[in-house]
Write a protein that holds these residues in place. Sequence first.
Motif, PDB file in Angstrom:
ATOM      1  N   VAL A 276      22.342  37.563  48.587  1.00 30.28           N
ATOM      2  CA  VAL A 276      22.850  38.840  49.103  1.00 30.28           C
ATOM      3  C   VAL A 276      23.251  39.687  47.904  1.00 30.28           C
ATOM      4  O   VAL A 276      24.093  39.272  47.098  1.00 30.28           O
ATOM      5  N   THR A 277      22.647  40.843  47.761  1.00 33.16           N
ATOM      6  CA  THR A 277      22.862  41.617  46.522  1.00 33.16           C
ATOM      7  C   THR A 277      24.157  42.418  46.534  1.00 33.16           C
ATOM      8  O   THR A 277      24.696  42.728  45.468  1.00 33.16           O
ATOM      9  N   ASP A 278      24.649  42.769  47.724  1.00 32.03           N
ATOM     10  CA  ASP A 278      25.895  43.548  47.770  1.00 32.03           C
ATOM     11  C   ASP A 278      27.091  42.624  47.950  1.00 32.03           C
ATOM     12  O   ASP A 278      27.885  42.768  48.886  1.00 32.03           O
ATOM     13  N   ALA A 279      27.210  41.666  47.055  1.00 32.09           N
ATOM     14  CA  ALA A 279      28.301  40.691  47.124  1.00 32.09           C
ATOM     15  C   ALA A 279      29.643  41.388  46.898  1.00 32.09           C
ATOM     16  O   ALA A 279      29.769  42.226  45.995  1.00 32.09           O
ATOM     17  N   PRO A 280      30.664  41.058  47.682  1.00 32.92           N
ATOM     18  CA  PRO A 280      31.986  41.668  47.474  1.00 32.92           C
ATOM     19  C   PRO A 280      32.619  41.173  46.176  1.00 32.92           C
ATOM     20  O   PRO A 280      32.669  39.967  45.919  1.00 32.92           O
ATOM     21  N   VAL A 281      33.089  42.112  45.365  1.00 31.26           N
ATOM     22  CA  VAL A 281      33.701  41.784  44.073  1.00 31.26           C
ATOM     23  C   VAL A 281      34.913  42.686  43.874  1.00 31.26           C
ATOM     24  O   VAL A 281      34.875  43.869  44.186  1.00 31.26           O
ATOM     25  N   VAL A 282      36.003  42.118  43.350  1.00 27.96           N
ATOM     26  CA  VAL A 282      37.197  42.900  43.016  1.00 27.96           C
ATOM     27  C   VAL A 282      37.693  42.502  41.635  1.00 27.96           C
ATOM     28  O   VAL A 282      37.381  41.413  41.141  1.00 27.96           O
TER      29      VAL A 282
ATOM     30  N   LEU B  55      32.125  36.840  53.368  1.00 22.48           N
ATOM     31  CA  LEU B  55      31.681  36.120  52.178  1.00 22.48           C
ATOM     32  C   LEU B  55      32.851  35.925  51.217  1.00 22.48           C
ATOM     33  O   LEU B  55      33.784  36.739  51.188  1.00 22.48           O
ATOM     34  N   PRO B  56      32.814  34.866  50.414  1.00 28.05           N
ATOM     35  CA  PRO B  56      33.829  34.719  49.368  1.00 28.05           C
ATOM     36  C   PRO B  56      33.811  35.930  48.437  1.00 28.05           C
ATOM     37  O   PRO B  56      32.736  36.417  48.061  1.00 28.05           O
ATOM     38  N   VAL B  57      34.978  36.409  48.082  1.00 27.19           N
ATOM     39  CA  VAL B  57      35.087  37.600  47.244  1.00 27.19           C
ATOM     40  C   VAL B  57      35.135  37.179  45.783  1.00 27.19           C
ATOM     41  O   VAL B  57      36.004  36.391  45.377  1.00 27.19           O
ATOM     42  N   GLY B  58      34.209  37.689  44.985  1.00 27.64           N
ATOM     43  CA  GLY B  58      34.212  37.394  43.562  1.00 27.64           C
ATOM     44  C   GLY B  58      35.352  38.118  42.861  1.00 27.64           C
ATOM     45  O   GLY B  58      35.678  39.257  43.191  1.00 27.64           O
ATOM     46  N   VAL B  59      35.971  37.458  41.896  1.00 28.23           N
ATOM     47  CA  VAL B  59      37.081  38.030  41.132  1.00 28.23           C
ATOM     48  C   VAL B  59      36.650  38.114  39.676  1.00 28.23           C
ATOM     49  O   VAL B  59      36.253  37.111  39.077  1.00 28.23           O
TER      50      VAL B  59
ATOM     51  N   VAL C 248      35.665  35.256  37.123  1.00 29.88           N
ATOM     52  CA  VAL C 248      36.716  34.302  36.730  1.00 29.88           C
ATOM     53  C   VAL C 248      37.264  33.530  37.918  1.00 29.88           C
ATOM     54  O   VAL C 248      38.055  32.598  37.741  1.00 29.88           O
ATOM     55  N   GLY C 249      36.889  33.909  39.130  1.00 26.55           N
ATOM     56  CA  GLY C 249      37.404  33.205  40.294  1.00 26.55           C
ATOM     57  C   GLY C 249      36.717  33.678  41.546  1.00 26.55           C
ATOM     58  O   GLY C 249      35.857  34.565  41.532  1.00 26.55           O
ATOM     59  N   VAL C 250      37.108  33.086  42.663  1.00 27.94           N
ATOM     60  CA  VAL C 250      36.570  33.467  43.963  1.00 27.94           C
ATOM     61  C   VAL C 250      37.686  33.314  44.995  1.00 27.94           C
ATOM     62  O   VAL C 250      38.524  32.410  44.895  1.00 27.94           O
TER      63      VAL C 250
END
Length: 407
Positions: free
Chosen positions: A338-344, A361-365, A373-375
Amino acid sequence: MPVKLRAKNIFKLFNEAEGDTVARLKRGESKEEIFRATGATVGINDVSFDVHEGEIFVIMGLSGSGKSTLVRTLNGLIAPTSGEIWVDEDDVASCGAERLREVRRRKIAMVFQHFALFPHKTVADNVAFGLKVKGMPRAERRAAALKALAQVGLEAHADSYPSQLSGGMQQRVGLARGLATGPEILLMDEPFGALDPLIRREMQDELVVLQKKLKKTIIFITHDLNEALLLGDRIAIMKDGAFVQVGTAQDIVANPADDYVRAFVANIDRSRVFSAADVALKPASVPIDATLAQAFQAMKDAGSGAAHVLRDGEVAGIVTWRGISEAGPTQTVQDVMVTDAPVVDESALLHEMYDAAQTGLPVGVTDGDGTLVGVVPPEAIFAQLAAGEPEAAPTTEDAPSALPAPS
């Protein structure tokens, strides 16, 4: 960071006649018991703390807790009964009057709750007043005042009078006056307490932005826990002249020291205290050219149901075990991600992550460089809001049996 101010075993007693109040405190007698027995009032009870350079250290407590008395001992307005207060190499609790004046002139400025502006002086002259006391020539102090006003967004009002400004603008003038002298330490005694709630919040936000640029050492007094949590790098909660707990906002909300602190934080909006970094787990990740089997193994190793896909170290997408299980035999990670992965960013507060969490979805950190660096699984956000332990994320053990075996 180096220590800029250090307080050691500060006591302040008022109306003490018998001379045994400190001994009574050390025996465990309460402030009320001592007052009834001796008539002495305990202002500060054996307080010790360090404030680091560039830190906002908030002292929070209800009326009568001793916080305003304490802040006034820090610049010598009130002499402590005993103890030490070190500002760099000077102990302001014991140094002579001339040295104390020099420390105040060079290192410490105070911002008051009720503005304390001269109504007959212009805004610029109010800001320059401390510089005038120092003996700075008129042209130089005018330039310094304009610079300080520019820092708080009021340069255009330099020749106005305080009565022509709103309460929030007047408080900015008070802040500019504190900044104009170039202090190393700002003491702020409930500076926003007299403002309307909306203006108060604006001033809080402006102080946060200003501090990022100026990096002053600030000791901030408040009775408002929400204000303390918003502003403080560390917070000291004060009761009956003593510190009950000192820590970060996260420390205090997650681990209150006693029932007194627990009552304070019971109704706090945790979504505005905890950040992505506070709840992040170790991420599962694979490079964009990884095989599906490698992605599966990364999920298995992390105990996760998804893995972030990285291109040159940055998040390019996310692949789930369901996506792998439904993939064709010749498909790759790049085909099924999935290319529009949630990231903050790791500094994002939980309430800022709600939209990202709604994807399921798990949010990328990521850190400031965009490195993963995290999820944060969505359920971890809501577990933190409920003050519970994060639930385990779906694992590869839940995946269909058709999942490809690692190669």
